[in-house]
Design a protein around this motif. Structure first.
Motif, short mmCIF file in Angstrom:
data_model
loop_
_atom_site.label_atom_id
_atom_site.label_comp_id
_atom_site.label_asym_id
_atom_site.label_seq_id
_atom_site.Cartn_x
_atom_site.Cartn_y
_atom_site.Cartn_z
N LYS A 4 -8.18 12.27 1.40
CA LYS A 4 -9.15 11.17 1.50
C LYS A 4 -8.74 10.01 0.61
O LYS A 4 -8.81 8.84 1.02
N GLU A 5 -8.25 10.31 -0.58
CA GLU A 5 -7.81 9.26 -1.49
C GLU A 5 -6.56 8.57 -0.96
O GLU A 5 -6.40 7.35 -1.06
N VAL A 6 -5.65 9.38 -0.37
CA VAL A 6 -4.41 8.82 0.21
C VAL A 6 -4.75 7.83 1.32
O VAL A 6 -4.16 6.74 1.41
N LEU A 7 -5.69 8.19 2.17
CA LEU A 7 -6.08 7.30 3.26
C LEU A 7 -6.63 5.98 2.71
O LEU A 7 -6.30 4.90 3.21
N LYS A 30 9.29 6.50 -4.84
CA LYS A 30 8.23 6.48 -5.85
C LYS A 30 6.87 6.12 -5.25
O LYS A 30 5.84 6.60 -5.70
N ASN A 31 6.87 5.25 -4.24
CA ASN A 31 5.63 4.73 -3.68
C ASN A 31 5.14 5.49 -2.46
O ASN A 31 4.23 5.03 -1.77
N LEU A 32 5.76 6.65 -2.17
CA LEU A 32 5.28 7.45 -1.05
C LEU A 32 3.86 7.92 -1.31
O LEU A 32 3.52 8.36 -2.41
N ARG A 33 3.02 7.84 -0.28
CA ARG A 33 1.65 8.34 -0.37
C ARG A 33 1.52 9.73 0.22
O ARG A 33 0.66 10.51 -0.19
N CYS A 34 2.36 10.04 1.20
CA CYS A 34 2.21 11.30 1.93
C CYS A 34 3.49 11.56 2.71
O CYS A 34 4.17 10.62 3.14
N ARG A 54 0.81 -1.21 0.00
CA ARG A 54 0.00 0.00 0.00
C ARG A 54 0.85 1.27 0.00
O ARG A 54 0.33 2.37 0.19
N GLY A 55 2.16 1.15 -0.20
CA GLY A 55 3.03 2.33 -0.28
C GLY A 55 3.70 2.62 1.03
O GLY A 55 4.02 1.72 1.82
N GLY A 56 3.93 3.90 1.30
CA GLY A 56 4.62 4.30 2.52
C GLY A 56 4.42 5.76 2.81
O GLY A 56 3.90 6.52 1.99
#
Length: 761
Positions: A589-592, A469-473, A440-442
């Motif tokens: 909201k999308e990040v969560l 690259k896979n950071l969400r926030c 789910r990323g990081g």
């Protein structure tokens, strides 16, 4: 440094003043930063200027700058998303030292009628003198011809699109030995340091251009993966290797960067063999080129770190502490049996403590809490009347949470990239925490300087690229520089890695003051981010965003915290927050959703203006038997005094990561600087019923391991750089600390000489 600060002068291209101005929100005025911009007139012109910009010209050195702008062909424009930035312009520097006076010849002086004495010294200083007979003797008559001062060029050619303009740079022609470019002012270059990558410098065109300088010493200093095989910070690599030997479960990194060819290709093998390449040497860490004294002009390899291995470090450790040899096996045994051992823990209901739960109104003050010995530990020293409720909690919250009992190794892992305060030290980088959510990323919680380097040390170069690259926030706690100055580098790398790939800007949540700097930096280099003010991510606001029926508004929540009207902290939140950024909130909201989180919200804490902690709570999951399992909860304090808002936010946290800047004997200093002591941090977690407490953000006066009372550590662990804590390993976490103490048995002392580091922030 210190109360009066130190004057710092920085020279750079035209946008330097603009960037430095944006940094004033986190660089204290006493730093006395003076910027000197140059090249404004060249910002929009061609690289083919005949004149270099002289930046420094004194009795020691003359430094000139030449600008090299990229030139894109049509094919590149069609295939690449080109958005030219001021930072795309490269700079070539020439450094010309003053000429060396010729050697004094006593024989010539005597022949002209001068006796040995003070007049010899005057001639050596360049002054004319008289002989006894009255004849004037000039320095040129008794000195050998002067030797031209050494010249060094620093050449930055970052891409193939810069090469054409570099080769046409007229201001470099006086340094060429090619007869067609020779002028009467031609000068011999002693050393050229090439900063471009080997994919550029190994090309035929670039090699031929290097030959224009004749017998100059070329040093190829572009980034090469092989240079990471020998750690330049030996002390840091040594302690990482020792920790890895003792407990590889928590310290998977050996202290040596995992090195692999970029994109699976060894660029060194790309060098063409169809022509004679220009002779050069590869740069190495701490390689020197001596300019003075003239007799030692040339390469100096004496300081290059010697190659040493992980095995040598382990052998050295065992010879120093022979009993440490048995520790890895001991840790491995109780690690394997942790599932059985957790069932033998004391059942809930025993060893009850009466713990006061903060219940703050505008008329109340900050309450007391009970520490583990039953003593009152005050949040603040001016407590008076208060409202409170009392509730019973098991000492240590010994029952393992369902989210831990049912955890897999790919649910969540916390990696500490920096665990020190103020500024980097030999053993601890500044604040940064990577929350690995695997598929789910990081996320990054704070991003101090060196964060990217720490990611590479922990995961390798390609692994760090994947993590970025896979950071969400990225969430930033407050504006102090030790918590965010690695942010721009991470954002710029992500933008580069995802260039040409469909993606959304990365969400950055932080204090409003940070946005000014990020906006300024983004004019120089693409950051590809979307900013959200922490004050827009308080719990009621986020619950409203997620569609929950919040029982109180954001205003009500503020009134029930230490920022209430009439409180000492009211002025910290007087400035209104930015108008709600609906786009950024929708992105949150999308990040969560993508991260598998039920909620992420910020908590105001007691440190500086707009300082926050953060709460992350995962969505519940369903077991194979169809049973609902509550999601894990991680709370990070940022920098803070113990405060009721954070205690309340930490209720039943799976993990509380709390700052513990000072040892218990330095409580007065902790209060003065709005930080926490070790015992205070543990008391916050105990009061909140947190399952595990991990302490971090230690003063750099504790070089390797901080001072702590072992009686307080039954559910607590101390964080180290590059330590990775998996959700599934939380039950066994506190058992490791006694074994780590053995590793540092002779080093649990305070380095008082490092106290000056704390003055910086």
């Amino acid at each position: 440094m210190g109360d009066e600060g130190m004057s710092v002068n920085i020279w750079g291209p035209s946008d330097l003043d603009f960037l430095a101005g944006a940094m004033k929100s986190f660089i204290p005025n006493r730093a006395m930063l003076h910027t000197h911009s140059f090249g404004v007139e060249h910002s929009a012109s061609s690289s083919q200027s005949t004149e270099a910009t002289v930046t420094i010209d004194d009795e020691v050195v003359r430094i000139s700058a030449m600008f090299v702008k990229p030139r894109y062909n049509n094919e590149a424009r069609n295939s690449t998303d080109i958005n030219s930035k001021p930072g795309d312009t490269a700079i070539v520097y020439s450094c010309e030292l003053a000429e060396i006076k010729g050697k004094f010849d006593p024989g010539k002086a005597q022949a002209l009628g001068l006796e040995r004495g003070p007049k010899y010294r005057e001639l050596q200083l360049g002054n004319s003198v008289k002989t006894v007979a009255g004849r004037m003797v000039h320095p040129s008559e008794v000195l050998d011809p002067p030797i031209p001062g050494p010249i060094v060029l620093l050449v930055d050619c970052p891409t193939q699109y810069h090469m054409h303009e570099l080769f046409l740079l007229q201001s470099l022609s006086r340094f060429y030995e090619d007869s067609s470019c020779q002028t009467e002012n031609a000068k011999k270059v002693n050393c050229i340091i090439h900063l471009g990558p080997s994919s550029v410098t190994n090309t035929v065109d670039y090699q031929n251009w290097m030959k224009s300088f004749g017998t100059t010493q070329h040093i190829m200093a572009g980034h090469e993966n092989k240079n990471m095989e020998v750690p330049i910070l030996k002390g840091s690599a040594r302690i990482s290797s020792r920790l890895n030997f003792v407990c590889p479960q928590l310290f998977p990194s050996s202290g040596f960067w995992p090195v692999e060819p970029a994109n699976g290709i060894d660029l060194e093998k790309n060098k063409s063999t169809s022509f004679q390449a220009c002779e050069s040497v590869a740069a190495a860490n701490l390689l020197k080129f001596r300019l003075r004294p003239y007799a030692q002009l040339g390469l100096d390899r004496a300081s290059i770190p010697s190659l040493f291995s992980y095995e040598e470090i382990v052998d050295e450790l065992i010879s120093e502490i022979p009993e440490i040899k048995e520790v890895p096996e001991q840790i491995s045994k109780f690690w394997q049996s942790s599932v059985d051992q957790k069932n033998a823990l004391a059942p809930a209901g025993k060893h009850m403590l009466m713990v006061e739960e903060p219940w703050i109104s505008k008329d109340s003050c900050l309450p007391d809490i009970l520490d583990e010995q039953g003593n009152l530990a005050k949040f603040q020293d001016d407590s008076s009347l208060r409202e409170s409720v009392w509730r019973k909690r098991p000492k240590g919250n010994s029952e393992t949470p369902c989210c831990v009992e049912n955890a897999t190794r790919e649910d969540m892992e916390i990696t500490f990239l920096g665990t020190g305060s103020s500024q980097p030290s030999k053993y601890r980088n500044v604040s940064s925490i990577y929350i690995n959510l695997f598929a789910r990323g990081g996320m990054l919680l704070d991003c101090g300087e060196g964060t990217l380097g720490q990611l590479k040390r922990r995961f390798g170069v390609s692994g760090a690229d994947e993590a970025v690259k896979n950071l969400r926030c990225i969430w930033i706690s407050h504006i102090h520089a030790d918590h965010h100055t690695g942010l721009a580098r991470v954002l710029a790398l992500r933008s580069k890695l995802l260039n040409g790939v469909p993606h959304k800007p990365l969400l950055v949540i932080g204090p409003k003051q940070l946005l000014r700097f990020l906006n300024a930096y983004s004019t120089l280099e693409d950051l590809d981010m979307q900013f959200l003010d922490c004050r827009q991510t308080l719990k009621p606001s986020v619950e409203e965003l997620l569609g929950d029926n919040a029982t109180e508004s954001a205003t009500t929540q503020l009134e029930n915290t230490m920022f209430a009207p009439g409180s000492r902290m009211e002025n910290y939140n007087k400035k209104p927050s930015s108008p709600k950024d609906t786009t950024a909130l929708a992105n949150l909201k999308e990040v969560l959703h993508e991260s598998g989180l039920e909620i992420l919200y910020s908590v105001p804490v007691v440190h500086c203006a707009q300082a926050f902690g953060v709460v992350l709570r995962a969505k519940e999951k369903v077991s194979s038997a169809g049973k609902a399992i509550p999601g894990w909860k991680v709370v990070y304090s940022g920098d803070t005094r113990p405060c009721p808002a954070l205690v309340d936010a930490s209720r039943d946290a799976t993990v509380l990561i709390h700052e513990a800047t000072f040892e218990d004997s330095m409580k007065d200093e902790a209060i003065a600087r709005n930080h926490s002591t070790t015992k205070e941090a543990i008391a916050v977690g105990t009061s909140a019923g947190a399952y595990r407490i991990i302490l971090t953000h230690f003063s750099q006066r504790y070089p390797k391991i901080p001072v702590f009372d072992e009686e307080d550590m039954h559910k607590t662990c101390i964080a180290f750089d590059l330590m990775s804590v998996n959700l599934a390993d939380l039950p066994v976490l506190p058992k490791v600390l006694p074994h780590l103490k053995l590793l540092f048995k002779d080093e649990m002392v305070v380095e008082e000489s490092d106290e000056v580091l704390e003055a910086v922030v």
